[in-house]
Design a protein around this motif. Sequence first.
Motif, PDB file in Angstrom:
ATOM      1  N   THR A  39       6.171 -10.225   8.582  1.00  0.00           N
ATOM      2  CA  THR A  39       5.587 -11.256   7.687  1.00  0.00           C
ATOM      3  C   THR A  39       4.147 -11.428   7.926  1.00  0.00           C
ATOM      4  O   THR A  39       3.400 -11.513   6.733  1.00  0.00           O
ATOM      5  CB  THR A  39       6.051 -12.755   8.392  1.00  0.00           C
ATOM      6  N   ARG A  40       3.492 -11.568   8.913  1.00  0.00           N
ATOM      7  CA  ARG A  40       1.841 -11.338   9.342  1.00  0.00           C
ATOM      8  C   ARG A  40       1.517 -10.159   8.486  1.00  0.00           C
ATOM      9  O   ARG A  40       0.521 -10.487   7.699  1.00  0.00           O
ATOM     10  CB  ARG A  40       1.532 -11.603  10.566  1.00  0.00           C
ATOM     11  N   GLU A  41       2.025  -9.062   8.704  1.00  0.00           N
ATOM     12  CA  GLU A  41       1.440  -7.779   8.172  1.00  0.00           C
ATOM     13  C   GLU A  41       1.411  -8.074   6.701  1.00  0.00           C
ATOM     14  O   GLU A  41       0.395  -7.533   5.980  1.00  0.00           O
ATOM     15  CB  GLU A  41       2.123  -6.768   8.672  1.00  0.00           C
ATOM     16  N   PHE A  42       2.743  -8.313   6.149  1.00  0.00           N
ATOM     17  CA  PHE A  42       2.736  -8.385   4.192  1.00  0.00           C
ATOM     18  C   PHE A  42       1.564  -9.407   4.180  1.00  0.00           C
ATOM     19  O   PHE A  42       1.139  -9.224   3.024  1.00  0.00           O
ATOM     20  CB  PHE A  42       3.986  -8.686   4.133  1.00  0.00           C
ATOM     21  N   LEU A  43       1.526 -10.475   4.490  1.00  0.00           N
ATOM     22  CA  LEU A  43       0.663 -11.553   4.277  1.00  0.00           C
ATOM     23  C   LEU A  43      -0.833 -11.295   4.320  1.00  0.00           C
ATOM     24  O   LEU A  43      -1.791 -11.917   3.400  1.00  0.00           O
ATOM     25  CB  LEU A  43       1.035 -12.912   4.701  1.00  0.00           C
ATOM     26  N   SER A  44      -0.977 -10.371   5.222  1.00  0.00           N
ATOM     27  CA  SER A  44      -2.423  -9.980   5.473  1.00  0.00           C
ATOM     28  C   SER A  44      -2.625  -8.914   4.447  1.00  0.00           C
ATOM     29  O   SER A  44      -3.753  -9.036   3.958  1.00  0.00           O
ATOM     30  CB  SER A  44      -2.501  -9.421   6.815  1.00  0.00           C
ATOM     31  N   SER A  45      -2.002  -7.746   4.258  1.00  0.00           N
ATOM     32  CA  SER A  45      -2.335  -6.579   3.548  1.00  0.00           C
ATOM     33  C   SER A  45      -1.444  -5.970   2.589  1.00  0.00           C
ATOM     34  O   SER A  45      -1.487  -5.035   1.770  1.00  0.00           O
ATOM     35  CB  SER A  45      -2.708  -5.353   4.550  1.00  0.00           C
ATOM     36  N   GLY A  46      -0.205  -6.609   2.317  1.00  0.00           N
ATOM     37  CA  GLY A  46       0.802  -6.283   1.383  1.00  0.00           C
ATOM     38  C   GLY A  46       1.583  -5.017   1.942  1.00  0.00           C
ATOM     39  O   GLY A  46       2.083  -4.246   0.994  1.00  0.00           O
ATOM     40  N   SER A  47       1.530  -4.982   3.138  1.00  0.00           N
ATOM     41  CA  SER A  47       2.307  -3.535   3.787  1.00  0.00           C
ATOM     42  C   SER A  47       3.273  -4.128   4.737  1.00  0.00           C
ATOM     43  O   SER A  47       3.277  -4.983   5.287  1.00  0.00           O
ATOM     44  CB  SER A  47       1.436  -2.718   4.375  1.00  0.00           C
ATOM     45  N   LEU A  48       4.038  -3.153   4.958  1.00  0.00           N
ATOM     46  CA  LEU A  48       5.321  -3.298   6.024  1.00  0.00           C
ATOM     47  C   LEU A  48       5.528  -1.928   6.742  1.00  0.00           C
ATOM     48  O   LEU A  48       5.572  -0.822   6.420  1.00  0.00           O
ATOM     49  CB  LEU A  48       6.512  -3.650   5.409  1.00  0.00           C
ATOM     50  N   PHE A  49       5.453  -2.119   8.127  1.00  0.00           N
ATOM     51  CA  PHE A  49       5.338  -0.993   8.926  1.00  0.00           C
ATOM     52  C   PHE A  49       4.173   0.239   8.691  1.00  0.00           C
ATOM     53  O   PHE A  49       4.784   1.472   8.611  1.00  0.00           O
ATOM     54  CB  PHE A  49       6.821  -0.262   9.046  1.00  0.00           C
ATOM     55  N   ASP A  50       3.164  -0.348   8.274  1.00  0.00           N
ATOM     56  CA  ASP A  50       2.061   0.321   7.858  1.00  0.00           C
ATOM     57  C   ASP A  50       2.487   1.275   6.618  1.00  0.00           C
ATOM     58  O   ASP A  50       1.649   2.083   6.212  1.00  0.00           O
ATOM     59  CB  ASP A  50       1.675   1.227   8.924  1.00  0.00           C
ATOM     60  N   VAL A  51       3.343   0.712   5.785  1.00  0.00           N
ATOM     61  CA  VAL A  51       3.338   1.464   4.375  1.00  0.00           C
ATOM     62  C   VAL A  51       3.119   0.324   3.432  1.00  0.00           C
ATOM     63  O   VAL A  51       3.807  -0.818   3.302  1.00  0.00           O
ATOM     64  CB  VAL A  51       4.920   1.858   4.351  1.00  0.00           C
ATOM     65  N   LYS A  52       2.225   0.774   2.540  1.00  0.00           N
ATOM     66  CA  LYS A  52       1.635  -0.120   1.553  1.00  0.00           C
ATOM     67  C   LYS A  52       2.791  -0.309   0.600  1.00  0.00           C
ATOM     68  O   LYS A  52       3.174   0.312  -0.077  1.00  0.00           O
ATOM     69  CB  LYS A  52       0.353   0.297   0.773  1.00  0.00           C
ATOM     70  N   VAL A  53       2.947  -1.901   0.623  1.00  0.00           N
ATOM     71  CA  VAL A  53       4.076  -2.110  -0.458  1.00  0.00           C
ATOM     72  C   VAL A  53       3.529  -2.700  -1.848  1.00  0.00           C
ATOM     73  O   VAL A  53       3.946  -1.985  -2.945  1.00  0.00           O
ATOM     74  CB  VAL A  53       5.055  -3.188   0.005  1.00  0.00           C
ATOM     75  N   ILE A  54       2.626  -3.311  -1.787  1.00  0.00           N
ATOM     76  CA  ILE A  54       1.618  -3.538  -2.980  1.00  0.00           C
ATOM     77  C   ILE A  54       0.627  -2.711  -3.268  1.00  0.00           C
ATOM     78  O   ILE A  54      -0.464  -2.958  -2.263  1.00  0.00           O
ATOM     79  CB  ILE A  54       1.320  -5.073  -2.999  1.00  0.00           C
ATOM     80  N   THR A  55       0.405  -1.877  -3.853  1.00  0.00           N
ATOM     81  CA  THR A  55      -0.637  -1.037  -3.738  1.00  0.00           C
ATOM     82  C   THR A  55      -1.848  -1.530  -4.417  1.00  0.00           C
ATOM     83  O   THR A  55      -3.022  -1.198  -3.995  1.00  0.00           O
ATOM     84  CB  THR A  55      -0.288   0.385  -4.683  1.00  0.00           C
ATOM     85  N   ALA A  56      -1.784  -2.651  -5.334  1.00  0.00           N
ATOM     86  CA  ALA A  56      -3.178  -3.045  -5.818  1.00  0.00           C
ATOM     87  C   ALA A  56      -3.613  -4.014  -5.016  1.00  0.00           C
ATOM     88  O   ALA A  56      -4.782  -4.560  -5.160  1.00  0.00           O
ATOM     89  CB  ALA A  56      -2.543  -4.025  -7.039  1.00  0.00           C
ATOM     90  N   TRP A  57      -3.169  -4.235  -3.486  1.00  0.00           N
ATOM     91  CA  TRP A  57      -3.637  -5.289  -2.591  1.00  0.00           C
ATOM     92  C   TRP A  57      -4.657  -4.460  -1.962  1.00  0.00           C
ATOM     93  O   TRP A  57      -4.495  -3.719  -0.963  1.00  0.00           O
ATOM     94  CB  TRP A  57      -2.455  -5.501  -1.586  1.00  0.00           C
ATOM     95  N   THR A  58      -6.076  -4.472  -2.106  1.00  0.00           N
ATOM     96  CA  THR A  58      -7.036  -3.788  -1.470  1.00  0.00           C
ATOM     97  C   THR A  58      -7.854  -4.853  -0.510  1.00  0.00           C
ATOM     98  O   THR A  58      -8.617  -3.898   0.112  1.00  0.00           O
ATOM     99  CB  THR A  58      -8.046  -3.436  -2.761  1.00  0.00           C
ATOM    100  N   VAL A  59      -7.953  -6.060  -0.757  1.00  0.00           N
ATOM    101  CA  VAL A  59      -8.864  -6.838   0.294  1.00  0.00           C
ATOM    102  C   VAL A  59      -7.637  -7.345   1.273  1.00  0.00           C
ATOM    103  O   VAL A  59      -6.936  -8.072   0.874  1.00  0.00           O
ATOM    104  CB  VAL A  59      -9.599  -7.800  -0.502  1.00  0.00           C
TER     105      VAL A  59
END
Length: 229
Positions: free
Chosen positions: A148-168
């Motif tokens: 949850t913390r990883e996704f809310l921070s960078s849009g990724s899960l297990f170091d895999v980018k789920v939301i590629t447009a999330w750049t910041v």
Amino acid sequence: MNFIGDFVRGLWKENPVLVLLLGMCPTLATTSNAINGLGMGLATTFVLLGSNVVISLIKNIVPRKIRIPVYIVVIATFVTVVDLLMLAYAPEALYSALGIFIQLIVVNCIVLGRAEAFASKNTPVRSFFDGLGMGLGFTLALTVLGATREFLSSGSLFDVKVITAWTVDFMLPTGAPGAFIILGCFLALMNYLNARRAIKRGEVYVPPQGLDCRHCSICDLGRSKDTDS
């Protein structure tokens, strides 16, 4: 003997993090992402399994007055084993991220608490299932919190980018304040679900001991000080 009950209890009813509120230091410090949470949880599960079984085997030959030091020696042995295994085989980034928190499993109240409250009073088989349930419950809570913390921070899960447009990256969830806020939301959701289940059964939901004002003595201490003055 209800081995399934011993196992399931740690997953939900007595989840170490979401119900008993144990192990808060590694829970908040190592869950900046899902991989760290999973690694910390599995390391603690290994120690729980090993120490529970060994303590259950030696409980009748350990003098009661020195049982706690003996338990700590047993736990420290398994912590040393898991630390060396992770140093040899775990990814370097994971081992570096967990750092001192692997060694601090020795003083994790979940491990020593299960040794004193369960393993020292039950058979090795029941202690094994109790340790497995508590360990997997701890692992599940840390992994979900980290994800949850990883996704809310960078849009990724297990170091895999789920939301590629999330750049910041959004830094709040990965910091200590964000960890407290998200964990508080998890606890609120846990209590809500338990209350709904109790209502459906026609029962009155009673929060776990220590999570409501009925089991808090701080106000009593304050009143006693006012009376003395």
